[in-house]
Scaffold this motif. Sequence first.
Motif, PDB file in Angstrom:
ATOM      1  N   GLN A 130      38.768  52.128  30.827  1.00 46.28           N
ATOM      2  CA  GLN A 130      39.860  51.431  30.157  1.00 46.28           C
ATOM      3  C   GLN A 130      39.724  51.425  28.629  1.00 46.28           C
ATOM      4  OE1 GLN A 130      39.321  48.081  33.181  1.00 46.28           O
ATOM      5  NE2 GLN A 130      41.478  47.892  32.648  1.00 46.28           N
ATOM      6  N   HIS A 179      32.974  50.779  37.977  1.00 41.77           N
ATOM      7  CA  HIS A 179      34.246  50.078  37.754  1.00 41.77           C
ATOM      8  C   HIS A 179      35.391  51.070  38.020  1.00 41.77           C
ATOM      9  CE1 HIS A 179      36.085  46.397  35.589  1.00 41.77           C
ATOM     10  NE2 HIS A 179      37.102  47.098  36.039  1.00 41.77           N
ATOM     11  N   TRP A 180      35.498  51.502  39.282  1.00 40.14           N
ATOM     12  CA  TRP A 180      36.694  52.144  39.836  1.00 40.14           C
ATOM     13  C   TRP A 180      36.934  53.617  39.575  1.00 40.14           C
ATOM     14  CZ3 TRP A 180      40.919  47.839  38.845  1.00 40.14           C
ATOM     15  CH2 TRP A 180      40.578  46.702  39.595  1.00 40.14           C
ATOM     16  N   GLU A 204      34.871  44.362  41.851  1.00 43.69           N
ATOM     17  CA  GLU A 204      35.981  44.004  42.745  1.00 43.69           C
ATOM     18  C   GLU A 204      36.212  45.012  43.876  1.00 43.69           C
ATOM     19  OE1 GLU A 204      39.481  43.283  40.423  1.00 43.69           O
ATOM     20  OE2 GLU A 204      38.571  41.628  39.350  1.00 43.69           O
ATOM     21  N   ASN A 234      35.480  37.154  39.089  1.00 41.39           N
ATOM     22  CA  ASN A 234      36.638  37.654  38.340  1.00 41.39           C
ATOM     23  C   ASN A 234      37.839  36.875  38.841  1.00 41.39           C
ATOM     24  OD1 ASN A 234      34.862  39.536  37.376  1.00 41.39           O
ATOM     25  ND2 ASN A 234      36.011  41.326  38.061  1.00 41.39           N
ATOM     26  N   TYR A 263      41.830  35.666  38.414  1.00 42.36           N
ATOM     27  CA  TYR A 263      43.169  35.766  37.813  1.00 42.36           C
ATOM     28  C   TYR A 263      44.226  35.044  38.650  1.00 42.36           C
ATOM     29  CZ  TYR A 263      41.224  39.593  35.016  1.00 42.36           C
ATOM     30  OH  TYR A 263      40.459  40.344  34.155  1.00 42.36           O
ATOM     31  N   TRP A 323      52.129  37.454  36.385  1.00 40.34           N
ATOM     32  CA  TRP A 323      51.135  36.683  37.151  1.00 40.34           C
ATOM     33  C   TRP A 323      51.188  35.224  36.727  1.00 40.34           C
ATOM     34  CZ3 TRP A 323      46.154  40.165  36.435  1.00 40.34           C
ATOM     35  CH2 TRP A 323      46.424  41.440  36.944  1.00 40.34           C
ATOM     36  N   GLU A 354      35.214  37.809  34.541  1.00 40.32           N
ATOM     37  CA  GLU A 354      36.545  38.187  34.047  1.00 40.32           C
ATOM     38  C   GLU A 354      37.497  37.016  34.196  1.00 40.32           C
ATOM     39  OE1 GLU A 354      38.586  41.757  35.377  1.00 40.32           O
ATOM     40  OE2 GLU A 354      36.675  42.821  35.505  1.00 40.32           O
ATOM     41  N   TRP A 380      38.441  38.511  29.541  1.00 39.90           N
ATOM     42  CA  TRP A 380      38.986  39.860  29.636  1.00 39.90           C
ATOM     43  C   TRP A 380      40.198  39.889  28.745  1.00 39.90           C
ATOM     44  CZ3 TRP A 380      37.281  44.194  32.355  1.00 39.90           C
ATOM     45  CH2 TRP A 380      38.133  45.297  32.260  1.00 39.90           C
ATOM     46  N   TRP A 394      45.039  50.510  33.921  1.00 42.55           N
ATOM     47  CA  TRP A 394      45.157  51.295  35.151  1.00 42.55           C
ATOM     48  C   TRP A 394      46.555  51.866  35.387  1.00 42.55           C
ATOM     49  CZ3 TRP A 394      40.428  52.510  36.017  1.00 42.55           C
ATOM     50  CH2 TRP A 394      39.410  51.595  35.762  1.00 42.55           C
ATOM     51  N   PHE A 442      45.896  42.695  26.967  1.00 36.67           N
ATOM     52  CA  PHE A 442      44.928  41.673  27.371  1.00 36.67           C
ATOM     53  C   PHE A 442      43.980  41.239  26.245  1.00 36.67           C
ATOM     54  CE2 PHE A 442      46.094  42.815  31.695  1.00 36.67           C
ATOM     55  CZ  PHE A 442      45.794  41.693  32.461  1.00 36.67           C
TER      56      PHE A 442
HETATM   57  C1  BGC Z   1      39.890  44.493  36.799  1.00 26.92           C
HETATM   58  C2  BGC Z   1      40.159  44.992  35.395  1.00 26.92           C
HETATM   59  C3  BGC Z   1      41.606  44.785  35.037  1.00 26.92           C
HETATM   60  C4  BGC Z   1      41.898  43.300  35.105  1.00 26.92           C
HETATM   61  C5  BGC Z   1      43.335  42.934  34.713  1.00 26.92           C
HETATM   62  C6  BGC Z   1      40.558  43.164  37.117  1.00 26.92           C
HETATM   63  O1  BGC Z   1      40.956  43.144  38.425  1.00 26.92           O
HETATM   64  O2  BGC Z   1      38.532  44.424  37.059  1.00 26.92           O
HETATM   65  O3  BGC Z   1      39.775  46.324  35.320  1.00 26.92           O
HETATM   66  O4  BGC Z   1      41.937  45.311  33.802  1.00 26.92           O
HETATM   67  O5  BGC Z   1      41.717  42.873  36.426  1.00 26.92           O
HETATM   68  O6  BGC Z   1      44.227  43.463  35.619  1.00 26.92           O
END
Ligand code: BGC
Length: 422
Positions: free
Chosen positions: A19, A144-145, A189, A287, A289, A311, A336, A374, A382, A390
Amino acid sequence: MSHQFPEHFYWGVSDSAHQTEGHNHNDWTAWEQDHAKGLADQAQARLLAQARYTGTMPDWATIKQQATRPYNYISGAACDRYNRYGDDFTLAKELGCSAYRLSIEWSRIEPVEGVFDKKAIEHYQAIINTLRQSNLEPFITLWHWTIPRWLRDKGGWTSKAVIDHFCKYVDVVAQALATNVQFWITINEPLVYASAAYHQGIFPPQHTSWTEYMRVINNLNRAHTKAYAVIKHTNPAALVGIAKSAVHFEACHNRFVNRLIKTRADWWWNYRFMNKIIDSFDFIGINHYHHNLINHTLNQNENERISDLGWELFPESIYHVLNDFSRYQRPLYITEHGLADNTDKYRAWFITETLKHVHRALADGVDVRGYFHWSLTDNFEWDKGFWPRFGLYKIDYATQQRIKRPSADVFKNIAATNQLAV
Ligand code: BGC
């Protein structure tokens, strides 16, 4: 009045290689090239599809211009972090940070199967040295993905061989960085990745297969457990954890049927993976959100305030997930937390309110040891590309200039003083 945080509480920022670094050569960069036009053409339709679940739609008028351009979806130079890491660590330091979470790019370390690139290893050694010189504790994510293309061609995380490949890579990195890294995060994640790439068909390779979804989760599970042993073998004093997406499922009005759905959702999303690796983590990276209000069905959130991605911003939810994950009796680090907020309308409020609830959890006796926002700067989000912002610092991608957002000073006041004025 003020809320004091514990001594040695880590304040940090968090990001990942793909990223931020720029000019990677992995499965994602290939996919971006092939799909940029389609992603741009379908941008609105994709957000509407997401809105069917979340009940919210980002403000299309404000994002349309960027979201409908193919170049938005190509990571390209990203934040040029590969070259600018020193300056960016200085920014983090200026914000009062004592830690930094970043990830290692597997495709740089092992560009060809079994061939480990000395220069790439030295690059990450230099990064870690710079962090140390700046008194920033490194929190290193190993995956990380993104995967090397040779591994993608072998079936990526669906193939059984992936576990051994991952462990070889982890072994090389752990040995190269052993003396300088204490905190290791094996996988970021796992469920978000498995679901987006193999169930929902959003991330590459965009499959929608239950069997592959389950296989990938199982492989990530085993890979973590084995990688844990590999790192400990090199450095028994290392602290090894995982970054887990933790969702706060809330049963509306505490009704029986809602509680029933909550129990199942918690089990599947929050606990099942952790239960399977129960003897193989020294800490949990949280993490966080999402809040998910259940009223006969999922996602019945009130959505009083939403981020640019649509969100819900619900600060209280962190209190619940911290309490939920304290069941594992291991230290928790919020690895995060943040929001897409281009105009910085809610970021300061969201950070402050969230930290009040982190403090509440601490007062309950929950062992929380750090908060990583974050992210330090805007970066490549992504499949959504560059438009979601962010960063505590805005990036002008034409010049790579970092521009401090006002909320960065709010974060700084908290991090530098280790307390929150209320
Ligand atoms: C991920 C990050 C992503 C962030 C915001 C997380 O799920 O680890 O890579 O940028 O969320 O979407």
